[in-house]
Design a protein around this motif. Structure first.
Motif, PDB file in Angstrom:
ATOM      1  N   GLU A 593      -6.879 -10.355  -3.953  1.00 23.02           N
ATOM      2  CA  GLU A 593      -6.938 -11.713  -4.624  1.00 23.02           C
ATOM      3  C   GLU A 593      -7.904 -11.517  -5.911  1.00 23.02           C
ATOM      4  O   GLU A 593      -8.763 -10.838  -5.557  1.00 23.02           O
ATOM      5  N   ARG A 594      -7.378 -11.927  -6.903  1.00 18.07           N
ATOM      6  CA  ARG A 594      -8.299 -11.759  -8.162  1.00 18.07           C
ATOM      7  C   ARG A 594      -8.062 -13.058  -9.057  1.00 18.07           C
ATOM      8  O   ARG A 594      -7.077 -13.400  -9.267  1.00 18.07           O
ATOM      9  N   ILE A 595      -8.983 -13.480  -9.628  1.00 15.42           N
ATOM     10  CA  ILE A 595      -9.021 -14.672 -10.692  1.00 15.42           C
ATOM     11  C   ILE A 595      -9.614 -14.165 -11.796  1.00 15.42           C
ATOM     12  O   ILE A 595     -10.838 -13.749 -11.715  1.00 15.42           O
ATOM     13  N   ASN A 596      -8.928 -14.292 -13.158  1.00 15.90           N
ATOM     14  CA  ASN A 596      -9.945 -14.027 -14.240  1.00 15.90           C
ATOM     15  C   ASN A 596      -9.727 -15.197 -15.204  1.00 15.90           C
ATOM     16  O   ASN A 596      -8.721 -16.016 -15.458  1.00 15.90           O
ATOM     17  N   ASP A 600     -12.015 -17.524 -26.018  1.00 25.09           N
ATOM     18  CA  ASP A 600     -12.559 -17.104 -27.309  1.00 25.09           C
ATOM     19  C   ASP A 600     -12.753 -18.310 -28.353  1.00 25.09           C
ATOM     20  O   ASP A 600     -11.994 -19.274 -28.416  1.00 25.09           O
ATOM     21  N   TYR A 601     -14.167 -18.203 -28.909  1.00 30.16           N
ATOM     22  CA  TYR A 601     -14.396 -19.377 -29.630  1.00 30.16           C
ATOM     23  C   TYR A 601     -15.176 -18.791 -30.696  1.00 30.16           C
ATOM     24  O   TYR A 601     -16.001 -18.090 -30.723  1.00 30.16           O
ATOM     25  N   ASP A 602     -14.590 -19.511 -31.922  1.00 31.02           N
ATOM     26  CA  ASP A 602     -15.125 -19.087 -33.203  1.00 31.02           C
ATOM     27  C   ASP A 602     -15.943 -20.321 -33.573  1.00 31.02           C
ATOM     28  O   ASP A 602     -15.616 -21.468 -33.724  1.00 31.02           O
ATOM     29  N   PHE A 603     -17.032 -19.888 -34.144  1.00 32.11           N
ATOM     30  CA  PHE A 603     -18.113 -21.073 -34.687  1.00 32.11           C
ATOM     31  C   PHE A 603     -19.011 -20.599 -35.865  1.00 32.11           C
ATOM     32  O   PHE A 603     -19.621 -19.495 -35.544  1.00 32.11           O
ATOM     33  N   SER A 604     -19.018 -21.344 -37.011  1.00 29.19           N
ATOM     34  CA  SER A 604     -20.171 -20.950 -37.890  1.00 29.19           C
ATOM     35  C   SER A 604     -20.104 -19.290 -38.188  1.00 29.19           C
ATOM     36  O   SER A 604     -21.143 -18.962 -38.785  1.00 29.19           O
ATOM     37  N   GLY A 605     -18.710 -18.928 -38.251  1.00 29.92           N
ATOM     38  CA  GLY A 605     -18.660 -17.260 -38.834  1.00 29.92           C
ATOM     39  C   GLY A 605     -19.097 -16.320 -37.522  1.00 29.92           C
ATOM     40  O   GLY A 605     -18.858 -14.969 -37.853  1.00 29.92           O
ATOM     41  N   TRP A 606     -19.214 -16.936 -36.327  1.00 25.66           N
ATOM     42  CA  TRP A 606     -19.351 -16.116 -35.241  1.00 25.66           C
ATOM     43  C   TRP A 606     -18.081 -16.102 -34.535  1.00 25.66           C
ATOM     44  O   TRP A 606     -17.409 -17.358 -34.368  1.00 25.66           O
ATOM     45  N   ASP A 607     -17.937 -15.193 -33.586  1.00 29.73           N
ATOM     46  CA  ASP A 607     -16.768 -15.049 -32.641  1.00 29.73           C
ATOM     47  C   ASP A 607     -17.353 -14.752 -31.352  1.00 29.73           C
ATOM     48  O   ASP A 607     -17.742 -13.688 -31.258  1.00 29.73           O
ATOM     49  N   LEU A 608     -17.178 -15.608 -30.292  1.00 28.77           N
ATOM     50  CA  LEU A 608     -17.661 -15.286 -29.061  1.00 28.77           C
ATOM     51  C   LEU A 608     -16.548 -15.356 -28.178  1.00 28.77           C
ATOM     52  O   LEU A 608     -15.768 -15.975 -27.918  1.00 28.77           O
ATOM     53  N   VAL A 609     -16.280 -14.006 -27.282  1.00 26.55           N
ATOM     54  CA  VAL A 609     -15.182 -13.716 -26.361  1.00 26.55           C
ATOM     55  C   VAL A 609     -16.238 -13.641 -25.068  1.00 26.55           C
ATOM     56  O   VAL A 609     -17.014 -12.953 -24.728  1.00 26.55           O
ATOM     57  N   VAL A 610     -15.674 -14.398 -23.785  1.00 33.50           N
ATOM     58  CA  VAL A 610     -16.304 -14.375 -22.497  1.00 33.50           C
ATOM     59  C   VAL A 610     -15.127 -14.186 -21.623  1.00 33.50           C
ATOM     60  O   VAL A 610     -14.144 -14.800 -21.523  1.00 33.50           O
ATOM     61  N   ASN A 611     -15.356 -13.394 -20.700  1.00 30.77           N
ATOM     62  CA  ASN A 611     -14.327 -13.077 -19.587  1.00 30.77           C
ATOM     63  C   ASN A 611     -15.078 -12.865 -18.324  1.00 30.77           C
ATOM     64  O   ASN A 611     -16.095 -12.206 -18.126  1.00 30.77           O
ATOM     65  N   ALA A 612     -14.793 -13.914 -17.399  1.00 29.50           N
ATOM     66  CA  ALA A 612     -15.098 -13.851 -15.787  1.00 29.50           C
ATOM     67  C   ALA A 612     -14.223 -13.583 -14.999  1.00 29.50           C
ATOM     68  O   ALA A 612     -13.046 -13.766 -15.007  1.00 29.50           O
ATOM     69  N   SER A 613     -14.325 -12.356 -13.970  1.00 30.12           N
ATOM     70  CA  SER A 613     -13.266 -12.014 -13.058  1.00 30.12           C
ATOM     71  C   SER A 613     -14.319 -12.364 -11.431  1.00 30.12           C
ATOM     72  O   SER A 613     -15.293 -12.142 -11.260  1.00 30.12           O
ATOM     73  N   TRP A 614     -13.227 -13.042 -10.546  1.00 27.18           N
ATOM     74  CA  TRP A 614     -13.389 -13.096  -9.434  1.00 27.18           C
ATOM     75  C   TRP A 614     -12.654 -12.200  -8.377  1.00 27.18           C
ATOM     76  O   TRP A 614     -11.410 -12.450  -8.489  1.00 27.18           O
ATOM     77  N   VAL A 615     -13.108 -11.662  -7.276  1.00 24.50           N
ATOM     78  CA  VAL A 615     -12.537 -10.801  -6.483  1.00 24.50           C
ATOM     79  C   VAL A 615     -12.592 -11.350  -4.955  1.00 24.50           C
ATOM     80  O   VAL A 615     -13.867 -11.471  -4.642  1.00 24.50           O
ATOM     81  N   GLY A 616     -11.511 -11.570  -4.210  1.00 20.65           N
ATOM     82  CA  GLY A 616     -11.680 -12.105  -3.163  1.00 20.65           C
ATOM     83  C   GLY A 616     -12.141 -11.066  -1.813  1.00 20.65           C
ATOM     84  O   GLY A 616     -12.196  -9.794  -2.217  1.00 20.65           O
ATOM     85  N   SER A 617     -12.517 -11.502  -0.742  1.00 19.63           N
ATOM     86  CA  SER A 617     -12.951 -10.953   0.318  1.00 19.63           C
ATOM     87  C   SER A 617     -11.871 -10.177   0.957  1.00 19.63           C
ATOM     88  O   SER A 617     -10.759 -10.405   0.889  1.00 19.63           O
ATOM     89  N   ARG A 618     -12.178  -8.941   1.719  1.00 19.69           N
ATOM     90  CA  ARG A 618     -11.042  -8.291   2.302  1.00 19.69           C
ATOM     91  C   ARG A 618     -12.118  -7.573   3.741  1.00 19.69           C
ATOM     92  O   ARG A 618     -12.882  -7.246   3.950  1.00 19.69           O
TER      93      ARG A 618
END
Length: 711
Positions: A593-596, A600-618
Motif C-alpha cells: 500500500e502506498r499514498i503519495n 506545487d506553489y508559486d509565490f513572489s517569484g519562488w516555486d515550492l514543490v513538496v512531496n510526501a509518501s506513506w507506505v503501509g505496514s507488511r
C-alpha cells in the motif's frame, strides 16, 4: 511579414498521465490590420505523425516530463520515476545498492528499459545501471504498464520505461551544478545546435554525480554504497531529404559502487578493503556477534565493489515511401562490462546486446493503419571468476540468448469515439547456458504473443482505456533472482527449461475537466514458470522455476486539482495484492500500500514543490523473512514492517532570465530503517551472515542547493 515556426521534432506518444495531462496551446497575437503568414518547417517524422501515418500505441502511458524531473531534483532514472503511479524502485541489497524498477507489482526483471524506443540495456545492466542513467538531457520518460507495451519488447511483462533524449530546435545550452549532504555532488552539461539549413540537429550531454556511503546505525557497515557516475551522450538528427530522416545516438557510461566497511572509519580506501582478502577470515564480524554492534571483521568480509562500463550505439532511419507507406529501420548495440567483488568472490561479466528492427507502416484508409515488422535480438554474457575457477566444480553463468520475431498490428478507428489496436507476435526463442557443464540448449521455443488495446472517448471529459495481452521472457541471470550472485563462489546450478509466460488485463478510467483531472487504474497479471532462487544440497545457488502460477493485482487512483492559479495539489493511492506463489518468489518484500501527496506553489517569484509518501505496514513472514541480529540467538528479528512517511521538497527562484537558484531536501525528516527500526543485516539459522533484511528506506536526509545557468 513572415513568421517562421520551428515545431518540435519529437516521437509520437499518447498522453494519459495521471498527474500531469499534456495539452497543446497556440498563442496568436496576430493583428487584424497586419495579417501574418505562418510557414511551418517540420521534419519528415512529425509530418507523418500529423498526417496519421505514424501512429503509436494507444495504451495508458504515464509521462514524466523534464520539468517534473527537475522539480524532484532527480539525478538518475530511479529517482525520476520512483513516485509515479504503479512504479516502485526497490533497493535489493543494503551494501551494493542494486536497484530494480517494478511496474504493476511485478518484479524488476519484468521491466524493460528503452532509450528513444530502442533496447540498449542488457540483461545484467538493469541492476546497477539504473542509478547510472543520467537525467541531464532527458526530454521525458514514458512509463507504459502491461505485457506487450511495445511491439518490439514482448519480454516486458510488467511494462516498459522509455527514456527520450532531448532534441532542441535552436542553439542553446545549460550548466547545472549542485551539492549537498552525504557527499552529494552533481554537474550536468547540455548543449544543442542546429545547422543553418535546419536539417541537422545535435545534442551533447554530460553528467557527473557522486554520493558517499550512508551508515544510519553507525555500526561501521554502510546501508547504502558510495557511488560515482559519469556519462557522455551525443545525439544527431539529420533530414537527408524531404522524405528521409536519420537519428544516430552514442552514449558512454561509467559507474563505481562500494559498500560495506565505511571508508575513512573501518578502512582507508577501496583498494585496502579488497586487499584485506589476503588476511583470511576473522573470528567474528561484529562485537558480540551482533549486527547492531561495531564491525570488527576483515574489511573484505562485508565489502562489495562494482565497477561498470557501458557503451551504447543506436541508429534509426525513417523513409516516407509515398502518402500511404513509410519504412523505419532501427539498430542498437550495447556492451556492458562489470568488474566486481562480493565479500571475497570476484565476478567479471561482459554482456553484449544487438538489436535490429525493420518496420513498414501502411495507412490503408481513414480507419485502418497496418504495421508489419521483423526484428532480431541477441544478448550474450561471458562471465568469469578467479575465486570460482579455483574450485574444480565451478560452473559459470554465461549464456547466449537469441530471439527472431515477426509482428503485425492493425490500428482501427471505427468511429471518432473508439480506437482499437490488435497486435500479434511470432517469436523463435533460444536460451543456452554455455558453460561446458551445462550441455544442450535449455530453452528452444516458438511462441505466439497477442495483445489488444482500446480507447473509448465517452465524451469530452471521460475516457476509458483497456488492454489485454500475453508476454514472455527467459530467466537467465542470477542477478535477477534477488542478488543470487553473492553465493556463487562454488558455481551456479541451472534448472530452467521453460520461458516465463504472462497474461495481463488492465483498465483505466480517466476524467479531465477544466481543472480537476483523475485516473483510476486496475491491472491483473498471472505468470507461469516464475523463476526463483534456491540452492542445491551442496549449498550452490540454483536458478529454478516455481511449478504453480503466481498472480498480482494492482489498483491505483491519481488526482490533480489547482486550488488556485499558483497552487496545484496531486494525490495518488495505490494497492497491490500478491498471491502466495508470487510472494514465494520474492526475497525483498514489495510495497503493498502506498499514498503519495504533493503540491506545487508559486509565490513572489519562488516555486515550492513538496512531496510526501506513506507506505503501509507488511507482514514479512509472507515473503520468507527470518533471521537474528545475534549469531546463534533464538530471538528473531522483527517480522512486522511498520508503516512510515517520507517527505521531499524543493524551492527555486529565478535570479535572472538565465540563472536559477534552488535548494531542497530528500527524506526531510531523516527516516531510515537502520537508524529508526532494524538493521538490514542478519544471521540465518545456520549462522551465515546476509544483507537483505530490507523493508524501509536505507538512506537518510540529504539537503542540497544548486545553480542552473541556461544560455
Amino acid at each position: 511579414m513572415r513568421r517562421l515556426l520551428l515545431l518540435p521534432y519529437t516521437s509520437c506518444f499518447i498522453s494519459l498521465t495521471a498527474l500531469f495531462p499534456i495539452s497543446a496551446t497556440a498563442d496568436s497575437n496576430a493583428s487584424a490590420k497586419t495579417p501574418i503568414e505562418e510557414v511551418e518547417v517540420i521534419g519528415v517524422k512529425q509530418r507523418l505523425e500529423q498526417a496519421g501515418a505514424l501512429l503509436d500505441t494507444i495504451q495508458k502511458t504515464e509521462v514524466i516530463g523534464a520539468d517534473s524531473i527537475e522539480a524532484k531534483h532527480a539525478a538518475n532514472l530511479s529517482e525520476a520515476i520512483a513516485e509515479s503511479p504503479g512504479v516502485r524502485v526497490a533497493n535489493e541489497c543494503s551494501i551494493c545498492g542494486v536497484k530494480r524498477i517494478m511496474l504493476n507489482g511485478l518484479k524488476g526483471k519484468h521491466t524493460t528499459i528503452l532509450t528513444d524506443g530502442l533496447p540498449v540495456h542488457t540483461l545484467i545492466s538493469g541492476y546497477y545501471a539504473v542509478d547510472a542513467v543520467a537525467t541531464t538531457g532527458v526530454e521525458r520518460i514514458e512509463v507504459a504498464r502491461g505485457a506487450g507495451a511495445s511491439l518490439t519488447t514482448p519480454e516486458a511483462m510488467g511494462g516498459t520505461v522509455n527514456i527520450v533524449t532531448k532534441e532542441e530546435f535552436e542553439n542553446s545550452g545549460a550548466v547545472d551544478v549542485s551539492a549537498g549532504e552525504n557527499g552529494f555532488r552533481q554537474i550536468g552539461l547540455l548543449a544543442t545546435a542546429i545547422s543553418d539549413d535546419q536539417k541537422s540537429r545535435v545534442t551533447l550531454i554530460g553528467q557527473f554525480d557522486t554520493r558517499d556511503q550512508f551508515d544510519g546505525d553507525n555500526n561501521g557497515v554502510s546501508e547504502n554504497p558510495f557511488q560515482e557516475n559519469r556519462s557522455f551522450t551525443v545525439r544527431l538528427s539529420h533530414d537527408l531529404s524531404y522524405r528521409d530522416n536519420i537519428v544516430v545516438r552514442y552514449s558512454n557510461v561509467y559507474s563505481e559502487l562500494f559498500g560495506g566497511p565505511v571508508l575513512g572509519k573501518n578502512v582507508g580506501s577501496i583498494g585496502q578493503a579488497l586487499a584485506s582478502f589476503a588476511n583470511g577470515p576473522s573470528q567474528q564480524l561484529f562485537v558480540n556477534n551482533d549486527v547492531n554492534e561495531q564491525f570488527i571483521g576483515q574489511p573484505y568480509e562485508t565489502a562489495e565493489w562494482v565497477e561498470t562500463r557501458r557503451e551504447e550505439f543506436s541508429v534509426q532511419w525513417l523513409r516516407e515511401l509515398n502518402d500511404s507507406w513509410n519504412l523505419r529501420l532501427s539498430a542498437s548495440y550495447s556492451e556492458h562490462e562489470q568488474d566486481s567483488f562480493y565479500e571475497g568472490f570476484d565476478y567479471f561479466g561482459d554482456d553484449e546486446l544487438q538489436f535490429y528492427d525493420a518496420r513498414l507502416n501502411y495507412l490503408a484508409s481513414a480507419t485502418h493503419q497496418f504495421t508489419f515488422g521483423i526484428d532480431s535480438k541477441t544478448d550474450t554474457l561471458e562471465s568469469s571468476s578467479i575465486a570460482g575457477q579455483a574450485s574444480p566444480d565451478y560452473v559459470a553463468d554465461s549464456f547466449d540468448y537469441q530471439t527472431q520475431g515477426l509482428y503485425f498490428q492493425d490500428t482501427w478507428t471505427p468511429t471518432d469515439a473508439i480506437e482499437l489496436a490488435f497486435a500479434i507476435r511470432l517469436d523463435k526463442v533460444e536460451a543456452d547456458f554455455t558453460d561446458p557443464a551445462q550441455p544442450g540448449t535449455e530453452i528452444d521455443e516458438t511462441i505466439v504473443s497477442p495483445r489488444l488495446d482500446g480507447r473509448i472517448f465517452h465524451n469530452e471529459k471521460w475516457t476509458s482505456r483497456l488492454s489485454a495481452g500475453r508476454g514472455y521472457r527467459a530467466p537467465l541471470s542470477f542477478f535477477e533472482t534477488d542478488h543470487g550472485i553473492l553465493d556463487g563462489d562454488a558455481g551456479f546450478a541451472i534448472d530452467v527449461d521453460k520461458l516465463e509466460r504472462s497474461i495481463t488485463g488492465s483498465y483505466a478510467l480517466s476524467y479531465e475537466g477544466e481543472k480537476f483531472v483523475s485516473t483510476v487504474s486496475l491491472a491483473w497479471t498471472e505468470v507461469e514458470n516464475l523463476a526463483g532462487l534456491s540452492e542445491t544440497d551442496n549449498g550452490i545457488p540454483l536458478l529454478t522455476q516455481i511449478d504453480d502460477k503466481g498472480a498480482v493485482t494492482s489498483a491505483d487512483i491519481a488526482l490533480s486539482y489547482p486550488l488556485a492559479d499558483n497552487f496545484t495539489i496531486n494525490f495518488i493511492i495505490e494497492s497491490y495484492n500478491y498471491d502466495d506463489n508470487f510472494k514465494e518468489s520474492y526475497t525483498i518484500a514489495p510495497i503493498e500500500e502506498r499514498i503519495n501527496f504533493g503540491f506545487d506553489y508559486d509565490f513572489s517569484g519562488w516555486d515550492l514543490v513538496v512531496n510526501a509518501s506513506w507506505v503501509g505496514s507488511r507482514d514479512l513472514t509472507d515473503y520468507g523473512y527470518a533471521g537474528t541480529d545475534v549469531s546463534g540467538s533464538v530471538i528473531n528479528k522483527p517480522t512486522n514492517a511498520p508503516s512510515y512517511w517520507t517527505m521531499d521538497f524543493r524551492i527555486a527562484k529565478s535570479l535572472s532570465s538565465s540563472l536559477n537558484f534552488y535548494a531542497g531536501a530528500n527524506n526531510l525528516f531523516d527516516y531510515n530503517q537502520a537508524a529508526d527500526e532494524s538493521s538490514p543485516l542478519f544471521f540465518d539459522s545456520e549462522g551465515s551472515y546476509d544483507v537483505t533484511y530490507i523493508y524501509g528506506p536505507l538512506r537518510g536526509r540529504e539537503l542540497y542547493a544548486g545553480l542552473k545557468w541556461s544560455f
